[in-house]
Design a protein around this motif. Sequence first.
Motif, PDB file in Angstrom:
ATOM      1  N   ASP A   1      -5.457  -5.414 -11.344  1.00  0.00           N
ATOM      2  CA  ASP A   1      -4.880  -4.303 -12.095  1.00  0.00           C
ATOM      3  C   ASP A   1      -5.751  -3.051 -11.975  1.00  0.00           C
ATOM      4  OD1 ASP A   1      -2.897  -3.132 -13.597  1.00  0.00           O
ATOM      5  OD2 ASP A   1      -3.866  -3.580 -15.520  1.00  0.00           O
ATOM      6  N   SER A   2      -6.221  -2.806 -10.736  1.00  0.00           N
ATOM      7  CA  SER A   2      -7.089  -1.662 -10.467  1.00  0.00           C
ATOM      8  C   SER A   2      -6.387  -0.721  -9.498  1.00  0.00           C
ATOM      9  CB  SER A   2      -8.413  -2.132  -9.863  1.00  0.00           C
ATOM     10  OG  SER A   2      -9.175  -1.032  -9.419  1.00  0.00           O
ATOM     11  N   HIS A   3      -6.719   0.555  -9.601  1.00  0.00           N
ATOM     12  CA  HIS A   3      -6.187   1.552  -8.669  1.00  0.00           C
ATOM     13  C   HIS A   3      -7.243   1.979  -7.654  1.00  0.00           C
ATOM     14  CE1 HIS A   3      -2.468   2.011 -10.930  1.00  0.00           C
ATOM     15  NE2 HIS A   3      -3.194   2.077 -12.041  1.00  0.00           N
ATOM     16  N   VAL A   4      -8.342   1.211  -7.572  1.00  0.00           N
ATOM     17  CA  VAL A   4      -9.467   1.587  -6.719  1.00  0.00           C
ATOM     18  C   VAL A   4      -9.854   0.421  -5.803  1.00  0.00           C
ATOM     19  CG1 VAL A   4     -11.858   2.389  -6.653  1.00  0.00           C
ATOM     20  CG2 VAL A   4     -10.339   3.146  -8.495  1.00  0.00           C
ATOM     21  N   ILE A   5     -10.013   0.717  -4.513  1.00  0.00           N
ATOM     22  CA  ILE A   5     -10.532  -0.274  -3.565  1.00  0.00           C
ATOM     23  C   ILE A   5     -12.053  -0.217  -3.618  1.00  0.00           C
ATOM     24  CG2 ILE A   5     -10.773  -0.811  -1.101  1.00  0.00           C
ATOM     25  CD1 ILE A   5      -7.894   0.098  -0.732  1.00  0.00           C
ATOM     26  N   SER A   6     -12.686  -1.362  -3.715  1.00  0.00           N
ATOM     27  CA  SER A   6     -14.142  -1.426  -3.853  1.00  0.00           C
ATOM     28  C   SER A   6     -14.858  -0.767  -2.676  1.00  0.00           C
ATOM     29  CB  SER A   6     -14.556  -2.890  -3.996  1.00  0.00           C
ATOM     30  OG  SER A   6     -15.451  -3.273  -3.013  1.00  0.00           O
TER      31      SER A   6
ATOM     32  N   VAL B   1      -4.135   6.031  -0.080  1.00  0.00           N
ATOM     33  CA  VAL B   1      -3.311   7.038  -0.762  1.00  0.00           C
ATOM     34  C   VAL B   1      -1.833   6.682  -0.644  1.00  0.00           C
ATOM     35  CG1 VAL B   1      -2.556   9.452  -0.675  1.00  0.00           C
ATOM     36  CG2 VAL B   1      -4.992   8.904  -0.531  1.00  0.00           C
ATOM     37  N   ASN B   2      -1.435   6.211   0.531  1.00  0.00           N
ATOM     38  CA  ASN B   2      -0.034   5.806   0.718  1.00  0.00           C
ATOM     39  C   ASN B   2       0.356   4.639  -0.184  1.00  0.00           C
ATOM     40  OD1 ASN B   2       0.141   7.741   2.723  1.00  0.00           O
ATOM     41  ND2 ASN B   2      -0.180   6.297   4.407  1.00  0.00           N
ATOM     42  N   GLU B   3      -0.651   3.851  -0.584  1.00  0.00           N
ATOM     43  CA  GLU B   3      -0.398   2.703  -1.464  1.00  0.00           C
ATOM     44  C   GLU B   3      -0.620   3.067  -2.935  1.00  0.00           C
ATOM     45  OE1 GLU B   3       0.681  -0.220  -0.586  1.00  0.00           O
ATOM     46  OE2 GLU B   3       0.429  -0.221   1.595  1.00  0.00           O
ATOM     47  N   GLY B   4      -0.884   4.354  -3.207  1.00  0.00           N
ATOM     48  CA  GLY B   4      -1.135   4.772  -4.578  1.00  0.00           C
ATOM     49  C   GLY B   4      -2.509   4.386  -5.092  1.00  0.00           C
ATOM     50  N   LEU B   5      -3.468   4.202  -4.176  1.00  0.00           N
ATOM     51  CA  LEU B   5      -4.812   3.778  -4.546  1.00  0.00           C
ATOM     52  C   LEU B   5      -5.840   4.793  -4.064  1.00  0.00           C
ATOM     53  CD1 LEU B   5      -4.552   0.023  -3.439  1.00  0.00           C
ATOM     54  CD2 LEU B   5      -4.287   0.914  -5.765  1.00  0.00           C
TER      55      LEU B   5
END
Length: 872
Positions: free
Chosen positions: A374-379, A402-406
């Motif tokens: 449930d995160s919007h950030v890739i590590s 960005v295309n994946e909303g992350l």
Amino acid sequence: MKTDELREKYLSFFESKGCVRRPTDVLVPKDDPTVLFTPAGMNQFKNQFLGIGPLEFTKATTSQKCLRTGDIGNVGITAYHHTFFEMLGNFSFGDYFKREAIHWAWEFLTTKSWLGLDPTRLTVTVYLDDQEAFDIWNNEVKLPANRISREDEGENFWPASSPSQGPDGVCGPCSEIYYLPPGSSKPVEIWNLVFTQFNRVGSPPNNLQPLPKKNIDTGMGLERCASTLQGVLSNFEIDILKPICQAAGEIVGVKYEYGAPEGRALRRIADHVRACSFALHEGCGPGPEKENYIVRLLLRRASMEGFLLGKHEPFLSQLVPVVAQMMKGPYPEFGQTVEAVQNGILEEEKQFLRVVESGIGRFQKLVQHARKEDSHVISGDAAFDLHQTDGFLIELTESLAVNEGLSVDMERFQECKEEHKKTSGRGAFANSVMSAGPLDTLRKTGGTQFLGYDSTSADVEVVGIIAEGHLAKSFENGEMPIAVVLNSSPFYGEAGGQVGDIGKLIGLDIEFEVHDTQRDGELLVHIGVLKSGKLTVGTKVHAAVDTSRRAGIRRAHSATHILHHALRKYLGENATQRGSKVQYDELRFDFAHPRALSHDELTSIEDEINIRIAEGAPISTRLMPIAEARNLGAMALFGEKYPDNVRVVSMGEFSRELCGGTHLGNTGQVGLCRLIRDELVAAGVRRITCFTGPKSLARIRETEALVKEAAALVKAQPDELPRKIETLQAELRETKKELAKYTVASLADAAAQLVANAETINGVKLVIHNAAGCSRDSLKDFVDRIREKAPSVAILLGLVTDDKVAFIASVSKDVLVSKGLNASDCVKTAAKVCGGGGGGRPDMAEAGGKDPSKIEGALEAGAAYCRAKLNG
């Protein structure tokens, strides 16, 4: 004003002021370990600025090819940043100084016969405390005081902030010139005048000591000045760059417009391809280290931009002819290597697109993991691993995220990057180009006269001893290697691919063994061990080269020129030299070529070499101006620095090259040349290895002995060997067919037993097995047999073969979908333990490892990965 016209006007103007026009230095300076690429016009004048060696001229002007990557993130975004660019410069080494530099800059900029800029649109800056420069601008040039601003040491000192922060060494204030384009509210810096008048020693105050000779180093960015004169919004809109941007758009399928969203990407593509084209032209191709790593990075960034615009196949190489066309005025020689440059770029882009294809799956796993958490950030750690290990550029990860909303945790990514730099050493390159050392000190007293063209022994004098990194007046401890510099020497210092000579220095009770000879500028450095006696500066010794070894080197070096001729004859003129190594009766020659040579080509090349040897053509050498040598058609190695007067080596009428190495009297003295191998060494670059003289004869005898031994083993005569081997191969094929019948059955039995005893997790069979006793080729069959026995299964098999480890993983489709268990990730996890890697499809993947002793730990690591997924 066209860019080519601007370049010529600048050089002509400073020639009219008595400056010597010097050619651009190489882009990749092999003799300066402090930089990867030439970053500024002053670099080629390092010795003149330091007062080292003879001063043939006291003022000069150049247009220098430069490459910088410090602002790579701004390329294509701002109006003026580039990686590759040209720097117009004029320089003084204790000749003219501040007054002339300022007046000449103003004259060139404002006089109608030169650039004719409106003087009311020009403003300048000076260093805060540089009253002299202020007065020249204000009182002599008559520039109003309100158009002269004073800036601190961070802005108007070179190096920046050096009075307070260092480093120690040559430094001085700057004066920058700005132009306000019509319709713009922001002035553009077009020229920087650097007045190197101090030597910084220690901490302030009173740490700036005046230099006995004051120097001038000025720089004007060619592209930036051209954009000003052409009245365009950006350097990328000038006449030599916009066509490359437009061509990039046409190839990618997007129209280039400066203000369009795609404009930034197309400008970056144009910039990076131009930079890499010039690097490859000089023989610097993509690779894993140093300058080669930069070329790889730039090409992959350019390819990535095309990929994000929808171009998913190689395209960058198509831009090289456009680059050559735009740059043919000042650099006509670039046209000779277009095909070789294209081949190098094409191979690297193909490799990168394979990386992207395999990395997309791993990226999608990162997306799934972020959403699961449930995160919007890739590590940042995961993104760095994808970037560094898989070659999946961080910019690509960011754009796809960005295309994946992350988003990507870039702060952590940068931390990982810095940590990697520290451990890999890639961040340890020196920034200063003005460092001095023992050899610099010796160079101030003159160079070493080379006597080796005419003799292999001479009576000489020791002028320098370097022990433990420092100059010494004498040395008598013979246990450690030292370096000895002589006033003159018959020893050849390694250069141009030819290895350095070995031999001895003999004196009264003195014996010094020379194990290697290196060249450093005008100095020859003899490296070795003092076996007896005491060596002192001023000692007279007899220098004697190992003549047997020198003879073998001469044979190999002359054969290298003959090989070069043969390659161009049978492969075409695009088979340009990319480097060589010449040693005792052995040579290797790197050249641009897109494919492996056929048997017929190799035979023709070897025949041509030996025909030229047999004819005994005379080998002659002449010293002449470089312009005359080029008019005669003498070949030069692109990317090499040549002096004003060059040595031309001619062989009969078929070969003429610039070369400083030692050669034979005629081609017949090579004796014999055998071509040993043809191999790939880099993208678009191949290497041929040859033996000459006694070494080639020994190779023939070794081959004959092997043939006799093989014939005896199969009980046949040497001339019957091919037919005998063919018969044995046919028998072996039949035997393998019979054996396979039994192998299939045994694999099926083993598969059934493994499935029956396998661990079951949430309805899925987990089969982890060391398949010792199986052949490498049978692993896939083994997997198929296991899958027949268990519809829902995760499999990892390992096998030690030929001192290496092979892994294969397979996951049934239902497990892949329901559990997210990926065969590629599984096999990579295992292979990493054994120091290897690999990958493949999510349902089937293979990998290799280097350490067989760790196979059990590797299988357990793979099993742990699978259990975590199956229990998740």
